[in-house]
Design a protein around this motif. Structure first.
Motif, short mmCIF file in Angstrom:
data_model
loop_
_atom_site.label_atom_id
_atom_site.label_comp_id
_atom_site.label_asym_id
_atom_site.label_seq_id
_atom_site.Cartn_x
_atom_site.Cartn_y
_atom_site.Cartn_z
N ARG A 113 62.97 55.09 52.85
CA ARG A 113 63.68 53.79 52.72
C ARG A 113 65.17 54.13 52.54
N GLU A 115 67.63 53.24 51.05
CA GLU A 115 68.27 52.82 49.67
C GLU A 115 69.46 53.46 49.13
N GLY A 120 66.04 59.37 40.74
CA GLY A 120 65.02 58.82 40.85
C GLY A 120 64.73 57.88 42.00
N ARG A 121 65.84 57.67 42.77
CA ARG A 121 65.87 56.83 44.04
C ARG A 121 66.37 57.55 45.35
N TYR A 122 65.59 57.78 46.29
CA TYR A 122 65.96 58.83 47.46
C TYR A 122 65.53 58.04 48.41
N GLN A 127 55.00 59.65 47.75
CA GLN A 127 54.28 58.72 47.25
C GLN A 127 52.52 59.53 47.26
N ARG A 260 55.76 41.42 42.67
CA ARG A 260 55.83 42.62 43.33
C ARG A 260 56.85 42.56 44.70
N PHE A 262 56.28 43.34 47.76
CA PHE A 262 55.70 43.22 49.05
C PHE A 262 54.86 41.84 48.98
N ALA A 282 60.15 52.79 37.05
CA ALA A 282 58.80 52.65 37.48
C ALA A 282 58.00 53.92 38.00
N ILE A 283 57.16 54.35 37.36
CA ILE A 283 56.69 55.50 38.02
C ILE A 283 55.29 55.17 38.82
N GLY A 284 55.16 54.12 38.93
CA GLY A 284 53.84 53.84 39.70
C GLY A 284 53.63 52.21 39.91
N ALA A 285 52.93 51.83 40.88
CA ALA A 285 52.81 50.40 40.94
C ALA A 285 51.79 49.95 41.91
N ALA A 307 50.44 53.05 44.25
CA ALA A 307 51.32 54.08 44.54
C ALA A 307 52.15 54.78 43.52
N VAL A 308 51.96 56.19 43.44
CA VAL A 308 53.03 56.74 42.36
C VAL A 308 54.01 57.22 43.21
N GLY A 309 55.23 57.26 42.50
CA GLY A 309 56.43 57.84 43.01
C GLY A 309 56.41 59.56 42.30
#
Ligand code: AMP
Length: 422
Positions: A113, A115, A120-122, A127, A260, A262, A282-285, A307-309
């Motif tokens: 993505r 971003e 924690g954001r790459y 996933q 969410r 999506f 958020a470690i998963g959603a 999905a878990v990051g």
């Protein structure tokens, strides 16, 4: 741009770190096995259309985060930003639904993505996710929440929070009615909302609810609550989800503002957060997506996923010192003197490695002293010395590094040697 710099938002996983990844992957596989999930591997890229239709064109991902390009055949291709749409595509293409239902699969791999990178954001991240297709049973919503929690638990992580909500379905008396109520509520105050909220108001009003802008909060706090707008079936589904969670004694919080990113979600949505990670907590959603399979061209099929990051999970584990340094060590370090001694060491190393033992030896023609130091640095369990005198007798000197005990061993008895070193 220096050639020695990786692209922004990507990571190298180097020796010393990879062990933790492999350990985590192993735990994931164990938990998935217990819950009867099988692995699925889909391509790293798909036709762009799949994500436009699947994720929804008013979402952040589709609007501004996809790595999309034309390939040499002028086809629009996108590096997968998430795993659900590809799994649904694979489910339909391979007719997985023609067998026993539900189909339960998990995946593990990189997502892409565009971003703004931060801790924690790459732009490339990993996933682990699971998808269950072919049943609308609320127990599956619950198992989909519970499975990643079991992974967190298996890693020793504590202190995470589970939030759930229901965002209803597409029946006119459910989410569409709520959507209209939201627009009617926000419209008179539109000037006070942030630019992002203003632009989303008519396209995707539910997303306003998870706006993080300070100025928007007082308005968001007064917004109508989805739980008052759910149709009877959705309300019943949600209360069953809560009842199963209660029966399994899973702690959770109902957050009526949890929506969410999506478009494909229906009914249950959930998120697991770990507050010490700061803004990217958020470690998963996941959630239920009963409409997606039809959207992608299949028969109406209920489904739910999570999905878990993995990078964030590892950051969370690090913050709790739950990651232990690897204790793996070579079975033996073979000390040689070059020439014939090195050839003999190479033969023995080849034999022992062929039996799965971890064997190290020197490739820099270093002194015996330096080789012993190297063996110590690696915490090798044994050192085998291929000295001139020993070789003359077809022997090798074995030194147990734990207690310093030494013994001579005949090189005709290599099978015995395996037993000593293993
Ligand atoms: P999502 O697919 O957006 O629901 O995200 C599921 C999980 O993936 C999140 O809870 C994060 O743990 C992780 N994740 C999402 N985006 C990123 C990113 N850009 N970098 C690292 N992890 C991410």
């Amino acid at each position: 741009m220096a050639l020695t710099m990786r692209p922004r938002g990507t990571n190298d996983i180097i020796p010393g770190e990879i062990e933790l990844w492999l350990e985590l992957e192993e735990k994931i596989r164990q938990v998935c096995h217990a819950y009867g999930y099988q692995e699925i591997r889909t391509p790293m890229f798909e036709h762009t259309e799949l994500f436009l239709r699947g994720i929804g064109d008013t979402t952040d991902i589709v609007e501004k985060e996809m790595y999309t390009f034309l390939d040499r055949g002028e086809r629009s291709i996108t590096l997968r930003p998430e795993g659900t749409a590809p799994v649904v595509r694979a489910y339909l293409e391979n007719k997985l639904g023609s067998g026993a239902l539900p189909v339960k699969v998990f995946y593990y791999g990189p997502m892409f993505r565009y971003e703004r990178p931060q801790s924690g954001r790459y732009r490339q991240f990993t996933q682990f996710g699971l998808e269950v297709l072919g049943s609308g049973d609320p127990l599956l919503d619950v198992e989909t929440i519970v499975l990643p929690l079991e992974v967190y638990k298996a890693c020793g992580l504590t202190g995470f929070t589970v939030e759930i909500n229901s965002i209803g379905c597409s029946n006119s008396d459910c989410r569409p009615a709520y959507r209209e109520e939201l627009i009617a509520y926000f419209e008179p105050q539109v000037e006070k909302l942030c630019k992002n909220c203003q632009s989303r108001l008519h396209r995707n009003p539910l997303r306003l609810l998870d706006c993080k802008n300070e100025g928007c909060q007082p308005i968001l706090n007064g917004a109508p609550n989805i739980s008052n707008y759910l149709c009877d079936d959705c309300e019943d589904h949600f209360s069953q989800v809560c009842a199963y969670l209660d029966a399994l004694e899973i702690a959770y919080k109902i957050n009526p503002r949890l929506v969410r990113g999506f478009d494909y979600y229906t009914r249950t949505v959930f998120e697991v957060t770990y507050s010490e990670l700061g803004s990217q907590n958020a470690i998963g959603a996941g959630g239920r997506y009963d409409g997606l399979i039809e959207e992608v061209g299949g028969d109406p099929t209920p489904a739910v996923g999570f999905a878990v990051g993995v990078e964030r999970l590892l950051l969370a584990l690090k913050s709790q010192n739950k990651l232990e340094a690897s204790t793996a060590r070579p079975n033996a370090y073979l000390v040689h003197f070059g020439g014939e001694s090195k050839i003999k060491a190479a033969q023995v190393a080849y034999f022992l490695r062929g039996h799965g033992l971890w064997i190290e030896l020197d490739y820099l023609d270093r002194s015996v002293r330096a080789q012993m130091k190297a063996a110590n640095r690696l915490s090798s369990s044994y050192v085998l010395v291929f000295g001139e005198e020993e070789l003359a007798n077809n022997q090798v000197l074995i030194r147990n590094m734990a207690d310093g005990q030494e013994q001579l061993h005949n090189l005709d008895q290599l099978e015995e040697l395996i037993k000593i070193l293993a």
